[in-house]
Design a protein around this motif. Structure first.
Motif, PDB file in Angstrom:
ATOM      1  N   ALA A  17      32.008  19.674  68.009  1.00 18.11           N
ATOM      2  CA  ALA A  17      31.618  18.866  66.858  1.00 18.11           C
ATOM      3  C   ALA A  17      31.181  17.473  67.299  1.00 18.11           C
ATOM      4  CB  ALA A  17      32.789  18.765  65.875  1.00 18.11           C
ATOM      5  N   GLU A  18      31.927  16.892  68.253  1.00 18.62           N
ATOM      6  CA  GLU A  18      31.584  15.557  68.741  1.00 18.62           C
ATOM      7  C   GLU A  18      30.204  15.553  69.389  1.00 18.62           C
ATOM      8  OE1 GLU A  18      33.180  12.267  72.026  1.00 18.62           O
ATOM      9  OE2 GLU A  18      34.382  14.032  71.523  1.00 18.62           O
ATOM     10  N   VAL A  19      29.925  16.568  70.191  1.00 16.40           N
ATOM     11  CA  VAL A  19      28.633  16.662  70.869  1.00 16.40           C
ATOM     12  C   VAL A  19      27.512  16.834  69.852  1.00 16.40           C
ATOM     13  CG1 VAL A  19      27.240  18.136  72.380  1.00 16.40           C
ATOM     14  CG2 VAL A  19      29.567  17.500  73.042  1.00 16.40           C
ATOM     15  N   ALA A  20      27.721  17.685  68.858  1.00 18.39           N
ATOM     16  CA  ALA A  20      26.689  17.927  67.846  1.00 18.39           C
ATOM     17  C   ALA A  20      26.394  16.671  67.042  1.00 18.39           C
ATOM     18  CB  ALA A  20      27.127  19.058  66.917  1.00 18.39           C
ATOM     19  N   GLN A  21      27.424  15.878  66.779  1.00 14.44           N
ATOM     20  CA  GLN A  21      27.246  14.670  65.981  1.00 14.44           C
ATOM     21  C   GLN A  21      26.455  13.586  66.709  1.00 14.44           C
ATOM     22  OE1 GLN A  21      31.219  13.573  64.882  1.00 14.44           O
ATOM     23  NE2 GLN A  21      31.395  15.153  63.304  1.00 14.44           N
ATOM     24  N   GLU A  22      26.295  13.721  68.001  1.00 11.09           N
ATOM     25  CA  GLU A  22      25.568  12.709  68.776  1.00 11.09           C
ATOM     26  C   GLU A  22      24.054  12.878  68.695  1.00 11.09           C
ATOM     27  OE1 GLU A  22      26.712  10.031  70.578  1.00 11.09           O
ATOM     28  OE2 GLU A  22      28.554  10.503  69.480  1.00 11.09           O
ATOM     29  N   ARG A  23      23.601  13.956  68.124  1.00  9.56           N
ATOM     30  CA  ARG A  23      22.170  14.268  68.183  1.00  9.56           C
ATOM     31  C   ARG A  23      21.294  13.158  67.590  1.00  9.56           C
ATOM     32  NH1 ARG A  23      19.130  18.567  69.291  1.00  9.56           N
ATOM     33  NH2 ARG A  23      17.026  18.592  68.440  1.00  9.56           N
ATOM     34  N   ARG A  24      21.638  12.651  66.412  1.00  5.44           N
ATOM     35  CA  ARG A  24      20.799  11.627  65.772  1.00  5.44           C
ATOM     36  C   ARG A  24      20.774  10.347  66.596  1.00  5.44           C
ATOM     37  NH1 ARG A  24      21.817   7.845  61.455  1.00  5.44           N
ATOM     38  NH2 ARG A  24      19.852   7.271  60.430  1.00  5.44           N
ATOM     39  N   ARG A  25      21.934   9.968  67.147  1.00  5.30           N
ATOM     40  CA  ARG A  25      21.978   8.750  67.971  1.00  5.30           C
ATOM     41  C   ARG A  25      21.141   8.930  69.233  1.00  5.30           C
ATOM     42  NH1 ARG A  25      24.575   6.749  72.296  1.00  5.30           N
ATOM     43  NH2 ARG A  25      25.686   8.716  72.598  1.00  5.30           N
ATOM     44  N   LEU A  26      21.233  10.102  69.844  1.00  2.00           N
ATOM     45  CA  LEU A  26      20.439  10.361  71.044  1.00  2.00           C
ATOM     46  C   LEU A  26      18.945  10.349  70.722  1.00  2.00           C
ATOM     47  CD1 LEU A  26      22.530  13.239  72.661  1.00  2.00           C
ATOM     48  CD2 LEU A  26      22.391  10.854  73.443  1.00  2.00           C
ATOM     49  N   LEU A  27      18.580  10.876  69.572  1.00  2.00           N
ATOM     50  CA  LEU A  27      17.172  10.874  69.181  1.00  2.00           C
ATOM     51  C   LEU A  27      16.685   9.445  68.973  1.00  2.00           C
ATOM     52  CD1 LEU A  27      14.861  12.854  68.529  1.00  2.00           C
ATOM     53  CD2 LEU A  27      15.521  12.687  66.122  1.00  2.00           C
ATOM     54  N   ALA A  28      17.521   8.601  68.380  1.00  2.00           N
ATOM     55  CA  ALA A  28      17.157   7.195  68.190  1.00  2.00           C
ATOM     56  C   ALA A  28      16.983   6.492  69.532  1.00  2.00           C
ATOM     57  CB  ALA A  28      18.237   6.491  67.365  1.00  2.00           C
ATOM     58  N   LEU A  29      17.874   6.759  70.447  1.00  2.00           N
ATOM     59  CA  LEU A  29      17.796   6.165  71.783  1.00  2.00           C
ATOM     60  C   LEU A  29      16.526   6.625  72.498  1.00  2.00           C
ATOM     61  CD1 LEU A  29      20.602   5.722  74.347  1.00  2.00           C
ATOM     62  CD2 LEU A  29      18.627   7.086  75.006  1.00  2.00           C
ATOM     63  N   ALA A  30      16.274   7.937  72.472  1.00  2.00           N
ATOM     64  CA  ALA A  30      15.111   8.484  73.180  1.00  2.00           C
ATOM     65  C   ALA A  30      13.806   8.033  72.540  1.00  2.00           C
ATOM     66  CB  ALA A  30      15.194  10.014  73.203  1.00  2.00           C
ATOM     67  N   TYR A  31      13.788   7.874  71.219  1.00  2.00           N
ATOM     68  CA  TYR A  31      12.568   7.397  70.549  1.00  2.00           C
ATOM     69  C   TYR A  31      12.236   5.977  70.996  1.00  2.00           C
ATOM     70  CZ  TYR A  31       9.567   5.439  66.961  1.00  2.00           C
ATOM     71  OH  TYR A  31       8.549   4.771  66.306  1.00  2.00           O
ATOM     72  N   GLU A  91      16.451  18.693  76.179  1.00  2.00           N
ATOM     73  CA  GLU A  91      16.789  18.867  77.598  1.00  2.00           C
ATOM     74  C   GLU A  91      18.213  18.389  77.880  1.00  2.00           C
ATOM     75  OE1 GLU A  91      16.734  19.653  81.657  1.00  2.00           O
ATOM     76  OE2 GLU A  91      15.492  20.413  80.000  1.00  2.00           O
ATOM     77  N   THR A  92      18.627  17.333  77.205  1.00  2.00           N
ATOM     78  CA  THR A  92      19.987  16.816  77.383  1.00  2.00           C
ATOM     79  C   THR A  92      21.019  17.856  76.965  1.00  2.00           C
ATOM     80  OG1 THR A  92      19.233  14.543  77.009  1.00  2.00           O
ATOM     81  CG2 THR A  92      21.590  14.983  76.715  1.00  2.00           C
ATOM     82  N   TYR A  93      20.809  18.487  75.818  1.00  3.71           N
ATOM     83  CA  TYR A  93      21.749  19.503  75.349  1.00  3.71           C
ATOM     84  C   TYR A  93      21.711  20.750  76.229  1.00  3.71           C
ATOM     85  CZ  TYR A  93      23.339  17.074  71.188  1.00  3.71           C
ATOM     86  OH  TYR A  93      23.936  16.171  70.338  1.00  3.71           O
ATOM     87  N   VAL A  94      20.530  21.098  76.732  1.00  5.70           N
ATOM     88  CA  VAL A  94      20.448  22.238  77.652  1.00  5.70           C
ATOM     89  C   VAL A  94      21.335  21.984  78.871  1.00  5.70           C
ATOM     90  CG1 VAL A  94      18.926  23.401  79.305  1.00  5.70           C
ATOM     91  CG2 VAL A  94      18.183  23.074  76.942  1.00  5.70           C
ATOM     92  N   ARG A  95      21.270  20.756  79.401  1.00  2.66           N
ATOM     93  CA  ARG A  95      22.085  20.432  80.576  1.00  2.66           C
ATOM     94  C   ARG A  95      23.570  20.438  80.234  1.00  2.66           C
ATOM     95  NH1 ARG A  95      18.711  15.834  84.017  1.00  2.66           N
ATOM     96  NH2 ARG A  95      16.665  16.850  83.829  1.00  2.66           N
ATOM     97  N   TRP A  96      23.933  20.030  79.041  1.00  2.00           N
ATOM     98  CA  TRP A  96      25.340  20.050  78.640  1.00  2.00           C
ATOM     99  C   TRP A  96      25.871  21.486  78.585  1.00  2.00           C
ATOM    100  CZ3 TRP A  96      29.661  17.355  77.988  1.00  2.00           C
ATOM    101  CH2 TRP A  96      30.672  17.893  77.183  1.00  2.00           C
ATOM    102  N   ARG A 100      23.981   9.016  79.209  1.00  2.00           N
ATOM    103  CA  ARG A 100      23.476   8.849  80.576  1.00  2.00           C
ATOM    104  C   ARG A 100      22.416   9.892  80.907  1.00  2.00           C
ATOM    105  NH1 ARG A 100      28.927   7.856  81.336  1.00  2.00           N
ATOM    106  NH2 ARG A 100      29.330   9.972  82.102  1.00  2.00           N
ATOM    107  N   VAL A 101      22.691  11.143  80.550  1.00  2.00           N
ATOM    108  CA  VAL A 101      21.736  12.209  80.871  1.00  2.00           C
ATOM    109  C   VAL A 101      20.437  12.012  80.090  1.00  2.00           C
ATOM    110  CG1 VAL A 101      21.294  14.688  80.712  1.00  2.00           C
ATOM    111  CG2 VAL A 101      23.511  13.855  81.523  1.00  2.00           C
TER     112      VAL A 101
END
Length: 297
Positions: A7-21, A36-41, A61-62
């Motif tokens: 659940a914690e990992v799934a909840q990070e998706r929007r923040r990661l998208l904001a960072l990557a954008y 790609e980040t989630y694939v590596r996880w 970091r990834v």
């Protein structure tokens, strides 16, 4: 894998998208980074995943390393891009709440109340990939310098210098802070003058050295080079209206302030956003590349 970790990992998706954008400038590239980040996880072995004490930090970091690699290859893609390349415009609230509150020390951080604006993303695009990543991680997402250093492959001291250089670029380009209400009033006056056919009002709203950039990506008609000067910009915009008499302008909230979504027969044709200084429009950004208009459809 524990359900709470999932659940914690799934909840990070929007923040990661904001960072990557912020690092890449387009939603498509940002989505590639996050995928790609989630694939590596999920490729981690169970013992490796269990050893990660801070999944959010690991994902950050990834994602940052993936974005750094993508930025390096993006330089070559930009050289082959047809016409002007602009960051993808997004609604003002698309990534609201994804970054921590600004640090209290103004010497160590630029105030970033418009961190996904076209104005700032244009400045970020002129940085080196390492500067951009260091700036976004430290100044926007408050990642400590030693952790940023591990991402960019530099010492902590060198990383601090990268962020300082990036911060200087931002300050130079944002030397004049415009109150949002003033920005919006100028833009609305400009569009109202266009509706009345008031040429004098249009020219009053444009700075003499205004620059218009139009991004069609080679997929639709757009100016291949920047248009400089109030007279030329005005003629260009009037030409657009003449070619598209059925075009409807709808006011929308962009990260730069009030902008206008352009629709023809109910289909999104483009997005116009603006930068204002000293009561006049100094930059006009027209994004008509259909691949960069998904957030406005």
């Amino acid at each position: 894998m524990a359900e709470e970790t999932l659940a914690e990992v799934a909840q990070e998706r929007r923040r990661l998208l904001a960072l990557a954008y912020r690092m890449t400038g387009t939603l498509a590239d940002a989505e590639d980074v996050v995928q790609e980040t989630y694939v590596r996880w999920y490729r981690l072995e169970d013992p490796e995943r269990a050893a990660v004490t801070n999944p959010a930090g690991w994902l950050t970091r990834v994602a940052s390393r993936v974005a750094l690699d993508q930025l390096t290859s993006a330089r070559a893609r930009r050289e082959r891009y047809v016409g002007e390349w602009l960051p993808e415009p997004v609604p003002a609230d698309l990534f609201s709440g994804t970054a921590p509150a600004p640090a209290p020390d103004p010497a160590d951080r630029v105030t970033l109340d418009d961190t996904v604006s076209t104005a700032l993303l244009v400045v970020l695009e002129a940085m080196t990939p390492a500067e951009r990543v260091a700036f976004v991680l430290h100044d926007v997402f408050a990642v400590p310098y030693d952790e940023v250093a591990a991402v960019v492959g530099r010492s902590a001291a060198a990383t601090r210098q990268l962020a300082t250089s990036a911060r200087r670029h931002v300050r130079e380009q944002r030397s004049t802070v415009v109150v949002p209400q003033d920005h919006d009033a100028v833009v609305r006056a400009f569009v109202a003058a266009a509706g009345r056919g008031d040429l004098e009002g249009l020219l009053r709203a444009l700075a003499p050295d205004v620059v218009l950039r139009s991004d069609g990506g080679g997929l639709v008609s757009a100016a291949r080079r920047p248009v400089h000067g109030a007279d030329r910009v005005l003629r260009f915009l009037l030409g657009v209206r003449t070619k598209q008499p059925a075009m409807v302008l709808e006011e929308v909230a962009t990260a730069d302030g009030v902008g206008f979504r352009m629709t023809v027969d109910g289909r999104v044709h483009g997005l116009a956003s603006f930068r204002v200084e000293a009561g006049r429009i100094v930059d006009v950004w027209l994004c008509v590349n259909p691949e960069k208009l998904r957030a406005w459809a």
